[in-house]
Design a protein around this motif. Structure first.
Motif, PDB file in Angstrom:
ATOM      1  N   UNK A  49       6.125 -12.084   4.789  1.00 36.16           N
ATOM      2  CA  UNK A  49       4.762 -12.445   5.195  1.00 36.16           C
ATOM      3  C   UNK A  49       3.698 -11.549   4.565  1.00 36.16           C
ATOM      4  N   UNK A  50       4.089 -10.360   4.153  1.00 38.73           N
ATOM      5  CA  UNK A  50       3.135  -9.357   3.711  1.00 38.73           C
ATOM      6  C   UNK A  50       2.816  -8.428   4.871  1.00 38.73           C
ATOM      7  N   UNK A  51       2.392  -7.223   4.537  1.00 39.08           N
ATOM      8  CA  UNK A  51       2.101  -6.228   5.564  1.00 39.08           C
ATOM      9  C   UNK A  51       0.912  -6.647   6.423  1.00 39.08           C
ATOM     10  N   UNK A  52      -0.187  -7.035   5.777  1.00 41.70           N
ATOM     11  CA  UNK A  52      -1.395  -7.370   6.528  1.00 41.70           C
ATOM     12  C   UNK A  52      -1.235  -8.636   7.369  1.00 41.70           C
ATOM     13  N   UNK A  53      -0.389  -9.542   6.922  1.00 43.13           N
ATOM     14  CA  UNK A  53      -0.176 -10.790   7.666  1.00 43.13           C
ATOM     15  C   UNK A  53       0.835 -10.626   8.801  1.00 43.13           C
ATOM     16  N   UNK A  54       1.493  -9.496   8.852  1.00 41.62           N
ATOM     17  CA  UNK A  54       2.461  -9.241   9.918  1.00 41.62           C
ATOM     18  C   UNK A  54       1.769  -8.465  11.031  1.00 41.62           C
ATOM     19  N   UNK A  55       1.660  -9.094  12.161  1.00 43.14           N
ATOM     20  CA  UNK A  55       1.068  -8.430  13.331  1.00 43.14           C
ATOM     21  C   UNK A  55       2.156  -7.634  14.053  1.00 43.14           C
ATOM     22  N   UNK A  56       1.717  -6.643  14.790  1.00 42.83           N
ATOM     23  CA  UNK A  56       2.659  -5.864  15.589  1.00 42.83           C
ATOM     24  C   UNK A  56       3.443  -6.795  16.514  1.00 42.83           C
ATOM     25  N   UNK A  57       2.763  -7.818  17.023  1.00 39.13           N
ATOM     26  CA  UNK A  57       3.425  -8.785  17.911  1.00 39.13           C
ATOM     27  C   UNK A  57       4.528  -9.563  17.185  1.00 39.13           C
TER      28      UNK A  57
ATOM     29  N   UNK B  22       4.695  -5.441  -2.097  1.00 40.99           N
ATOM     30  CA  UNK B  22       4.107  -4.489  -1.155  1.00 40.99           C
ATOM     31  C   UNK B  22       3.207  -3.492  -1.885  1.00 40.99           C
ATOM     32  N   UNK B  23       3.662  -3.043  -3.046  1.00 40.82           N
ATOM     33  CA  UNK B  23       2.842  -2.111  -3.835  1.00 40.82           C
ATOM     34  C   UNK B  23       1.543  -2.781  -4.263  1.00 40.82           C
ATOM     35  N   UNK B  24       1.614  -4.044  -4.637  1.00 40.82           N
ATOM     36  CA  UNK B  24       0.402  -4.773  -5.028  1.00 40.82           C
ATOM     37  C   UNK B  24      -0.528  -4.988  -3.843  1.00 40.82           C
ATOM     38  N   UNK B  25       0.046  -5.335  -2.706  1.00 41.21           N
ATOM     39  CA  UNK B  25      -0.767  -5.608  -1.519  1.00 41.21           C
ATOM     40  C   UNK B  25      -1.461  -4.349  -1.013  1.00 41.21           C
ATOM     41  N   UNK B  26      -0.757  -3.244  -0.992  1.00 41.08           N
ATOM     42  CA  UNK B  26      -1.281  -2.049  -0.336  1.00 41.08           C
ATOM     43  C   UNK B  26      -1.659  -0.915  -1.280  1.00 41.08           C
ATOM     44  N   UNK B  27      -1.240  -1.005  -2.521  1.00 44.81           N
ATOM     45  CA  UNK B  27      -1.428   0.104  -3.444  1.00 44.81           C
ATOM     46  C   UNK B  27      -2.862   0.492  -3.711  1.00 44.81           C
TER      47      UNK B  27
END
Length: 187
Positions: A22-30, A107-112
């Motif tokens: 899903x990607x880091x930002x699209x993954x909610x803690x829930x 992940x590196x692209x999304x958050x880097x």
């Protein structure tokens, strides 16, 4: 393995899957709570934030990468066989790589751009692979500068295959390009 360690590993495994798919930002803690099947309190006992989970996921990826490379070093005596094994691992992951891209690359692209720690941890995973590839080309008799160039070429082409086949959702493209990599090694 103790219950707490087992719970922590379950959380990391679930988050790794969700961050990849899903990607880091699209993954909610829930989402992590739902995937693990534990209460939010149980998860926050082990990890205070989603960023803490991310760090654990990246550490786990680094550990798993090192274990895989070490295994290949012991299973295959010939450097060419180890390089082919690396390429075959791309082919074995073809469906996921085509659907989601490279787990570390995406992940590196999304958050880097916004997260220096993520960029640094991703770089460590990439460095493990790149240095291992360089070692294989050195073992094949390439001088150090050429071994590094060949390793970088193989690694960047592998990443490129993951990106393009993901963008085009094309497993045939993936397979064709992986076959080109094998030819590169066998020539």
């Amino acid at each position: 393995m103790k219950q707490g360690e087992q719970t922590r590993n379950t959380i990391i495994k679930a988050a790794n899957k969700l961050f990849y798919q899903q990607g880091f930002h699209q993954t909610a803690f829930s989402d992590i709570v739902k995937e693990v099947g534990l209460s939010k309190g149980n998860i926050t006992y082990h990890f205070k934030s989603k960023d803490d989970i991310l760090q654990a996921v990246l550490q786990r990826r680094m550990q798993k990468t090192q274990e895989t490379l070490d295994l290949w070093d012991t299973q295959y005596l010939d450097a060419k066989e180890r390089l082919i094994c690396f390429i075959n691992s791309l082919q074995e992951g073809k469906s996921d790589l085509t659907q989601y891209g490279c787990p570390n690359g995406t992940l590196a692209s999304e958050l880097g751009k916004s997260n220096a720690l993520t960029r640094e941890l991703s770089k460590h995973v990439f460095d493990l692979i790149r240095h291992w590839l360089t070692d294989q080309f050195l073992a094949l008799g390439f001088p150090a500068d050429q071994a590094n160039e060949k390793a970088l070429e193989l690694f960047t082409r592998g990443q490129g295959i993951c990106v393009l086949s993901h963008v085009y959702s094309d497993e045939n493209m993936f397979t064709n390009e992986v076959n080109h990599l094998k030819q590169m090694i066998n020539d």
